[in-house]
Design a protein around this motif. Structure first.
Motif, PDB file in Angstrom:
ATOM      1  N   ARG A 278       0.818  -1.153   0.165  1.00  0.00           N
ATOM      2  CA  ARG A 278       0.102  -0.007  -0.015  1.00  0.00           C
ATOM      3  C   ARG A 278       0.856   1.341  -0.182  1.00  0.00           C
ATOM      4  O   ARG A 278       0.632   2.250  -0.683  1.00  0.00           O
ATOM      5  CB  ARG A 278      -0.856   0.059   1.115  1.00  0.00           C
ATOM      6  CG  ARG A 278      -1.945  -0.988   1.136  1.00  0.00           C
ATOM      7  CD  ARG A 278      -2.827  -0.873   2.510  1.00  0.00           C
ATOM      8  NE  ARG A 278      -4.054  -1.532   2.344  1.00  0.00           N
ATOM      9  CZ  ARG A 278      -4.964  -1.738   3.444  1.00  0.00           C
ATOM     10  NH1 ARG A 278      -4.558  -1.204   4.415  1.00  0.00           N
ATOM     11  NH2 ARG A 278      -6.120  -2.644   3.212  1.00  0.00           N
ATOM     12  N   TRP A 279       2.182   1.200   0.823  1.00  0.00           N
ATOM     13  CA  TRP A 279       2.840   2.309   0.955  1.00  0.00           C
ATOM     14  C   TRP A 279       3.843   2.366  -0.254  1.00  0.00           C
ATOM     15  O   TRP A 279       4.907   3.371  -0.066  1.00  0.00           O
ATOM     16  CB  TRP A 279       3.683   2.355   2.306  1.00  0.00           C
ATOM     17  CG  TRP A 279       2.370   2.063   3.258  1.00  0.00           C
ATOM     18  CD1 TRP A 279       1.240   2.829   3.378  1.00  0.00           C
ATOM     19  CD2 TRP A 279       2.786   1.996   4.738  1.00  0.00           C
ATOM     20  NE1 TRP A 279       0.609   2.832   4.441  1.00  0.00           N
ATOM     21  CE2 TRP A 279       1.551   2.279   5.400  1.00  0.00           C
ATOM     22  CE3 TRP A 279       4.180   1.508   5.483  1.00  0.00           C
ATOM     23  CZ2 TRP A 279       1.492   1.826   6.868  1.00  0.00           C
ATOM     24  CZ3 TRP A 279       3.779   1.335   6.644  1.00  0.00           C
ATOM     25  CH2 TRP A 279       2.551   1.418   7.543  1.00  0.00           C
TER      26      TRP A 279
ATOM     27  N   ASP B  35      -8.121   0.864   2.438  1.00  0.00           N
ATOM     28  CA  ASP B  35      -7.928   0.341   1.114  1.00  0.00           C
ATOM     29  C   ASP B  35      -6.763   0.956   0.278  1.00  0.00           C
ATOM     30  O   ASP B  35      -6.885   1.119  -0.948  1.00  0.00           O
ATOM     31  CB  ASP B  35      -9.333   0.437   0.157  1.00  0.00           C
ATOM     32  CG  ASP B  35      -9.769   1.638   0.058  1.00  0.00           C
ATOM     33  OD1 ASP B  35      -9.087   2.881   0.218  1.00  0.00           O
ATOM     34  OD2 ASP B  35     -10.895   1.803  -0.679  1.00  0.00           O
ATOM     35  N   GLY B  36      -6.052   1.666   1.014  1.00  0.00           N
ATOM     36  CA  GLY B  36      -5.154   2.458   0.540  1.00  0.00           C
ATOM     37  C   GLY B  36      -5.294   4.024   0.323  1.00  0.00           C
ATOM     38  O   GLY B  36      -4.334   4.909  -0.186  1.00  0.00           O
ATOM     39  N   ARG B  37      -6.588   4.516   0.589  1.00  0.00           N
ATOM     40  CA  ARG B  37      -7.005   5.929   0.344  1.00  0.00           C
ATOM     41  C   ARG B  37      -7.484   6.341   1.953  1.00  0.00           C
ATOM     42  O   ARG B  37      -8.314   7.608   1.826  1.00  0.00           O
ATOM     43  CB  ARG B  37      -8.097   5.889  -0.670  1.00  0.00           C
ATOM     44  CG  ARG B  37      -7.695   5.182  -1.994  1.00  0.00           C
ATOM     45  CD  ARG B  37      -8.908   5.254  -2.882  1.00  0.00           C
ATOM     46  NE  ARG B  37      -9.889   4.290  -2.459  1.00  0.00           N
ATOM     47  CZ  ARG B  37     -11.263   4.395  -2.914  1.00  0.00           C
ATOM     48  NH1 ARG B  37     -11.371   5.023  -4.017  1.00  0.00           N
ATOM     49  NH2 ARG B  37     -11.906   3.459  -2.506  1.00  0.00           N
ATOM     50  N   VAL B  38      -7.254   5.666   2.917  1.00  0.00           N
ATOM     51  CA  VAL B  38      -7.938   6.357   4.048  1.00  0.00           C
ATOM     52  C   VAL B  38      -6.862   6.803   5.235  1.00  0.00           C
ATOM     53  O   VAL B  38      -7.027   7.973   5.492  1.00  0.00           O
ATOM     54  CB  VAL B  38      -8.887   5.377   4.659  1.00  0.00           C
ATOM     55  CG1 VAL B  38      -9.338   5.618   5.961  1.00  0.00           C
ATOM     56  CG2 VAL B  38      -9.731   4.605   3.828  1.00  0.00           C
ATOM     57  N   CYS B  39      -6.148   6.003   5.525  1.00  0.00           N
ATOM     58  CA  CYS B  39      -5.171   6.377   6.592  1.00  0.00           C
ATOM     59  C   CYS B  39      -4.262   7.463   6.277  1.00  0.00           C
ATOM     60  O   CYS B  39      -4.108   7.673   4.978  1.00  0.00           O
ATOM     61  CB  CYS B  39      -4.262   5.180   7.143  1.00  0.00           C
ATOM     62  SG  CYS B  39      -2.981   4.679   6.108  1.00  0.00           S
TER      63      CYS B  39
ATOM     64  N   ARG C 190      -4.086   8.821  -5.432  1.00  0.00           N
ATOM     65  CA  ARG C 190      -4.679   7.708  -5.511  1.00  0.00           C
ATOM     66  C   ARG C 190      -6.235   7.638  -5.576  1.00  0.00           C
ATOM     67  O   ARG C 190      -7.000   7.996  -4.627  1.00  0.00           O
ATOM     68  CB  ARG C 190      -4.286   6.906  -4.449  1.00  0.00           C
ATOM     69  CG  ARG C 190      -4.465   5.298  -4.879  1.00  0.00           C
ATOM     70  CD  ARG C 190      -3.965   4.368  -3.343  1.00  0.00           C
ATOM     71  NE  ARG C 190      -2.599   3.931  -3.793  1.00  0.00           N
ATOM     72  CZ  ARG C 190      -1.729   3.465  -3.003  1.00  0.00           C
ATOM     73  NH1 ARG C 190      -2.240   3.375  -1.560  1.00  0.00           N
ATOM     74  NH2 ARG C 190      -0.727   3.269  -2.947  1.00  0.00           N
ATOM     75  N   LYS C 191      -6.832   7.267  -6.665  1.00  0.00           N
ATOM     76  CA  LYS C 191      -8.206   7.471  -6.638  1.00  0.00           C
ATOM     77  C   LYS C 191      -8.819   5.918  -6.689  1.00  0.00           C
ATOM     78  O   LYS C 191     -10.194   5.992  -6.325  1.00  0.00           O
ATOM     79  CB  LYS C 191      -8.565   7.746  -8.277  1.00  0.00           C
ATOM     80  CG  LYS C 191      -8.212   9.228  -8.290  1.00  0.00           C
ATOM     81  CD  LYS C 191      -8.681   9.855  -9.652  1.00  0.00           C
ATOM     82  CE  LYS C 191      -8.492  11.408  -9.902  1.00  0.00           C
ATOM     83  NZ  LYS C 191      -7.109  11.867  -9.381  1.00  0.00           N
ATOM     84  N   ASN C 192      -8.173   4.833  -6.838  1.00  0.00           N
ATOM     85  CA  ASN C 192      -8.649   3.479  -6.709  1.00  0.00           C
ATOM     86  C   ASN C 192      -8.259   2.769  -5.620  1.00  0.00           C
ATOM     87  O   ASN C 192      -7.075   3.088  -5.089  1.00  0.00           O
ATOM     88  CB  ASN C 192      -8.578   2.762  -7.926  1.00  0.00           C
ATOM     89  CG  ASN C 192      -9.350   3.408  -9.293  1.00  0.00           C
ATOM     90  OD1 ASN C 192     -10.375   4.041  -9.291  1.00  0.00           O
ATOM     91  ND2 ASN C 192      -8.451   3.510 -10.191  1.00  0.00           N
ATOM     92  N   PRO C 193      -9.048   1.884  -5.079  1.00  0.00           N
ATOM     93  CA  PRO C 193      -8.639   1.077  -3.943  1.00  0.00           C
ATOM     94  C   PRO C 193      -7.377   0.280  -4.497  1.00  0.00           C
ATOM     95  O   PRO C 193      -7.073  -0.224  -5.507  1.00  0.00           O
ATOM     96  CB  PRO C 193      -9.796   0.148  -3.786  1.00  0.00           C
ATOM     97  CG  PRO C 193     -10.726   0.700  -4.298  1.00  0.00           C
ATOM     98  CD  PRO C 193     -10.208   1.560  -5.431  1.00  0.00           C
TER      99      PRO C 193
END
Length: 217
Positions: free
Chosen positions: A148-149, A194-198, A208-211
């Motif tokens: 994710r990172w 999902d890669g777009r929250v934290c 980033r627009k998509n999970p």
């Protein structure tokens, strides 16, 4: 951000959030740590900590554990899942420790990995948390966050471990693998982000627009 810039930011952020890194598995010696880590495979640390007091009341060392009936071990560790394999591994490794290492958990990668139920990740936890050697144990959770990172594109925990070791100073490894676990549980869980929250995900990838679907190891 470039990959190394992301790594530097993540290290600073995790040091800020988690200046202390207590070992999450309760234990009083390296034998107890080894058994607890073995039990933690596909099981939560909370559940392991609920189970081990009864187990260690029976035996908290290899000399005593080798004499505990296998069925008694099984009945206690059953809530951890994979109980037949885990109980057998605990019994056999206890006998091996007594026969080959005078009952002492060996301070050696190869020796640890030769024990039943002890893979590279388990050995890494014991080497780092038990003996203080630099190690970067990578489980599926760390593997997911590293993807994710943008720290790895590896399809295996082995490749992810290699990639992370290249990005972070050796003296940070022991604390950092715990910090990543803590952060994942609190802010970047499989269902919670999902890669777009934290904060770390959104800072590393603000556009980033998509999970992000991480590759499973």
């Amino acid at each position: 951000m470039l990959k190394q810039q992301r790594a530097d930011y993540i290290l600073d952020k995790l040091n800020e959030i988690y200046p202390e890194t207590p070992i999450p598995l309760d234990h009083k010696n390296n034998f107890e740590l080894l058994v607890a880590v073995l039990l933690s495979a596909q099981c939560t640390d909370i559940r392991v900590n609920q189970v081990t007091p009864a187990l260690f009341a029976l035996a908290d060392n290899a000399f005593d554990m080798q004499h505990v009936p296998l069925d008694d071990i099984y009945k206690i560790v059953r809530p951890c899942g994979l109980a037949p394999q885990k109980s057998s591994a605990i019994s056999v490794l206890s006998k091996m420790l007594v026969e080959q290492y005078d009952g002492v958990v060996p301070d050696d990668w190869k020796a640890l990995e030769s024990l039943p139920g002890v893979g590279h990740k388990t050995a890494g936890v014991v080497m780092s948390q038990g003996f203080g050697h630099p190690a970067f144990p990578v489980d599926t959770h760390i593997h997911r966050l590293a993807q994710r990172w943008g720290l790895t594109k590896g399809n295996s925990v082995t490749q992810t471990e290699r990639d992370l070791k290249k990005l972070f100073p050796k003296e940070t490894w022991n604390a950092l693998h715990l910090q990543i676990i803590f952060y994942g549980r609190e802010f970047c869980s499989a269902r919670g982000c999902d890669g777009r929250v934290c904060e770390i995900c959104t800072t590393c990838y603000p556009n980033r627009k998509n999970p992000l679907i991480a590759h499973k190891p």
